[in-house]
Design an enzyme around this catalytic site. Sequence first.
Site, PDB file in Angstrom:
ATOM      1  N   SER A   1      -1.310   1.673   3.751  1.00  0.00           N
ATOM      2  CA  SER A   1      -0.229   2.395   4.344  1.00  0.00           C
ATOM      3  C   SER A   1      -0.359   2.499   5.729  1.00  0.00           C
ATOM      4  CB  SER A   1      -0.154   3.737   3.693  1.00  0.00           C
ATOM      5  OG  SER A   1       1.258   4.400   3.684  1.00  0.00           O
TER       6      SER A   1
ATOM      7  N   GLU B   1       6.468  -0.478  -4.180  1.00  0.00           N
ATOM      8  CA  GLU B   1       5.933   0.380  -3.240  1.00  0.00           C
ATOM      9  C   GLU B   1       6.693   1.664  -3.290  1.00  0.00           C
ATOM     10  OE1 GLU B   1       3.362  -0.080  -1.253  1.00  0.00           O
ATOM     11  OE2 GLU B   1       3.074  -2.167  -0.801  1.00  0.00           O
TER      12      GLU B   1
ATOM     13  N   HIS C   1       3.327   2.278  -4.630  1.00  0.00           N
ATOM     14  CA  HIS C   1       2.350   2.252  -3.448  1.00  0.00           C
ATOM     15  C   HIS C   1       1.290   2.998  -3.777  1.00  0.00           C
ATOM     16  CE1 HIS C   1       2.087   2.419   1.171  1.00  0.00           C
ATOM     17  NE2 HIS C   1       1.707   4.011   0.792  1.00  0.00           N
TER      18      HIS C   1
END
Length: 433
Positions: free
Chosen positions: A196, A318, A388
Site C-alpha cells: 500500500s 483491492e 486490499h
Amino acid sequence: MTVTTDAEAPVVVTPSGAVRGRVHRDGGVVEFLGLRYARADRFGLPTPEPAGDGTRDARTPGPQCPQLASRMDAIAGPSNADDLGQDEDCLRLTVRAPADVRPDERLPVLVWIHGGAYVIGGVDLSWYDTARLVREGRVVAVGVGYRLGILGWLRAPGVSPGNLGLADLTAALRWVHEHIAAFGGDPDAVTLVGESAGAHAIACLMSAPDLRGLFRRVILQSGQLGLGLGTERSAARVAGHVDDALDGADPRTVGIDDLLEAQRRAMVRHAGPGGINSAPAFTPVAGVEPLVGVSAADPWVAAAHSGHPMIIGTTADEANTFVHIAPALRRLARRFPTPVAWGSRLATHRVFTWPAQRLATRAAAAGTTVSTYRFTWSAPDSGLGACHAIELPFLFGGREAWQEAPMLAGASWDDDVEPLGVALRAWWCGFAR
C-alpha cells in the site's frame, strides 16, 4: 554477527554501539526492537542517532508515530496498537535475524515498509512480525517506522519542507547500509518490501537517483500508484486547511492532540462532499526533495528506469477494503450493491491494477527483470473477496496475529493460509537472494 554468550539476551556490537535484544518467543530468531536510527524535531529533518557508550536495551517495541484512530481492524482484526503507544520520537526500527547466523555470513536483507495511507500504522504492530520470513528464508529482516500524516507529509514553507517521511526512510536505509552487517546481513543485498503506502513510498525512493544505491531489489505490493503524487498546489491547499483548523496556533509548538485534530479536519475538507476525493491529503509531493525533477503528471517514469529487479502486483478486489471501512460507502453498498460493486472494480483497476501493470511494462522495456502477480484467493465467508491487504497474513504467517481477521472469515488457517503462505514466503525470500 558478534553476539555474547547470553542466549536469552543476545548482544550485538554495531558501529554505533552495543545493543541487547532477545530471543523471539517462537525460538530460532533473535530480535532487536525499537532501535532508534535517527532523531528529529517536529517538522525537522532527521539526524542520525549518534554512537553511544554502554549497551542499549532493544527488548521493547518502539512507539508508533502519533496518529488518528484506524479502521483497519474491521479488515485485519485486532492488533497490539494500544500496547505500543504513540510518541513523536518514533524513528525506530526492528531487526530480526536467525539465532544461529555465523560471523562470516552475509544474509539477504528484507526491509519492510508498512502501509496505512501515510497516516496510520507502525513497525512493531503484531501483524508485521517478520520472524517466519527470517526463519524459513534465512534472511535478516528490518521493519522501519517513519513519520505519518501531518508530521511526515505536511508541506508548508516556513514550517515543514514536506516529504519528511521519505527523509526518514532514507535515514533508515543509510542506517541499514552501515549497521546490518553486524546482524549478519549483507548491505549489498537489500530488498525493499512494501504494501500500500509502503509500496508507493518505495516507488518514490526508486525515483531519486541519489538513493538507488541503498537497495538492490524491490517488491511492491498493492501500491496506490494511480493516486500519483501531490503537487505544490494541492500541498498548499492542505496546508491552508491545517492553518484554518489551528485558528492561528503555531503547528510547530501546539499540543499533539490539537495537531492531530487539525490533521483530521484538513483530511475531511480535502476529501470534499461525501468524501469523493480519494487522493490522500498527506502524501509525497512532486518536485520536493528527494523528488526534485519528478513530474506529478507522470510520476513513475524515473522509477521504471531505476534498474532495480522488481516483483510488483495487486489483489483482485483491492477497493473492497475501502468500501468496507468507510461507513458512508458501506451504507450505500447495502442500498445499491450492484453499482457499488462496479465502482469498486473500477477503482481497483484505476488506482492499483493498471498503474502497476504500466510500471512493470515500462521497467521491463527498460531492461529490468520484472515479475508480476495477481493475488486472487478469498475467504468463503468474508464477503470481501481478494481485498486490499489480503496477502499480508500469508506473507507474515502469524496465526495469533491474523486468525481473527474478518477478511479471513470461514477460511482454515492450516488448509488455506499456511500452505500458500509457505509458498509466498519462499518466493519473496528466493527473490531477495
